[in-house]
Enzyme design. Structure first.
Site, mmCIF file in Angstrom:
data_model
loop_
_atom_site.group_PDB
_atom_site.id
_atom_site.type_symbol
_atom_site.label_atom_id
_atom_site.label_comp_id
_atom_site.label_asym_id
_atom_site.label_seq_id
_atom_site.Cartn_x
_atom_site.Cartn_y
_atom_site.Cartn_z
ATOM 1 N N SER A 28 70.051 68.622 14.225
ATOM 2 C CA SER A 28 68.778 69.143 14.707
ATOM 3 C C SER A 28 68.977 69.686 16.127
ATOM 4 O O SER A 28 69.782 70.595 16.319
ATOM 5 C CB SER A 28 67.697 68.059 14.626
ATOM 6 O OG SER A 28 66.419 68.622 14.747
ATOM 7 N N ASP A 103 65.029 71.973 3.966
ATOM 8 C CA ASP A 103 64.697 71.550 5.325
ATOM 9 C C ASP A 103 63.427 72.266 5.775
ATOM 10 O O ASP A 103 63.391 73.487 5.869
ATOM 11 C CB ASP A 103 65.869 71.889 6.261
ATOM 12 C CG ASP A 103 65.749 71.248 7.629
ATOM 13 O OD1 ASP A 103 64.613 70.975 8.067
ATOM 14 O OD2 ASP A 103 66.792 71.051 8.268
ATOM 15 N N HIS A 135 65.355 67.731 6.089
ATOM 16 C CA HIS A 135 66.021 67.825 7.394
ATOM 17 C C HIS A 135 67.171 66.833 7.553
ATOM 18 O O HIS A 135 68.164 67.139 8.197
ATOM 19 C CB HIS A 135 65.004 67.647 8.517
ATOM 20 C CG HIS A 135 65.546 67.975 9.868
ATOM 21 N ND1 HIS A 135 66.187 69.165 10.147
ATOM 22 C CD2 HIS A 135 65.560 67.270 11.008
ATOM 23 C CE1 HIS A 135 66.546 69.180 11.412
ATOM 24 N NE2 HIS A 135 66.183 68.038 11.961
#
Length: 158
Positions: A28, A103, A135
Site C-alpha cells: 500500500s 483491490d 487490498h
C-alpha cells in the site's frame, strides 16, 4: 524517504551489513515507498517488492490524499513530483510488483499503469497478480505471498 535513507546510511556503517544484500518491501503506502526507494533513491537497494502500491496519488481516494496534498488543482507540482510513473526509467536493481485483482483500496490500475509505462520505456520488472484478492492477500494465499516475497529476495540478493 529521507528518514529511510538515513536509516540505511546508519546500517551501512555497521560491519555486519552487506550493501549487496539489501532489499526493501512494503504494501500500500509501503508499496509506494518501495517503488520510490527503487527509483527515486536508485542504487540503495538491490531488490524491492511492492504490493498494492499507490503509483499516482491523483487516482487514490480523495479523503486520504487531499488531507496531506490538497487537490491536484491546488498542488499540481506535488502530484507531479510524487507520481511514480515519472521515475520508471530510473529503476535499478530487481523489482517485483504484486497486486490483487479486486483491490478496491489501491485499485489495480495503479500497478497496471506502472507496468505499461515500464514496457513503453523497455524497463524490466517482475509482476505477480493475485486473482480475486482485495487490498491484502489473506487466507491460505497469504502463505503463497510470503513465500513469493521471501524467495524473491533469496534469489536476487545472493
Amino acid at each position: 524517504m529521507q528518514d529511510q535513507v538515513a536509516g540505511v546510511k546508519y546500517l551501512l556503517k555497521q560491519r555486519y551489513v552487506d550493501r549487496n544484500k539489501m532489499g526493501v518491501y512494503g504494501w500500500s503506502y509501503g508499496g509506494f515507498m518501495s517503488v520510490s526507494m527503487m527509483t527515486r533513491q536508485a542504487g540503495i537497494f538491490r531488490a524491492g517488492v511492492a504490493g498494492g502500491p499507490v503509483i499516482d496519488w491523483s487516482h487514490y481516494e480523495v479523503m486520504y490524499t487531499e488531507r496531506y496534498m490538497d487537490t491536484p488543482q491546488e498542488n499540481p507540482e506535488g502530484y507531479k513530483k510524487s507520481n511514480l510513473l515519472n521515475y520508471v526509467d530510473k529503476l535499478t536493481g530487481k523489482m517485483l510488483l504484486i497486486h490483487g485483482t479486486s483491490d478496491d483500496v489501491v485499485v489495480w490500475q495503479h500497478s497496471l499503469a506502472y507496468l505499461k509505462k515500464a514496457v513503453e520505456k523497455n524497463i524490466q520488472l517482475d509482476y505477480f497478480v493475485y486473482p480475486g484478492h482485495e487490498h491484502n492477500v489473506t487466507g491460505r494465499d497469504r502463505i503463497h505471498l510470503l513465500t513469493k516475497v521471501s524467495n524473491y529476495f533469496f534469489e536476487n540478493l545472493k
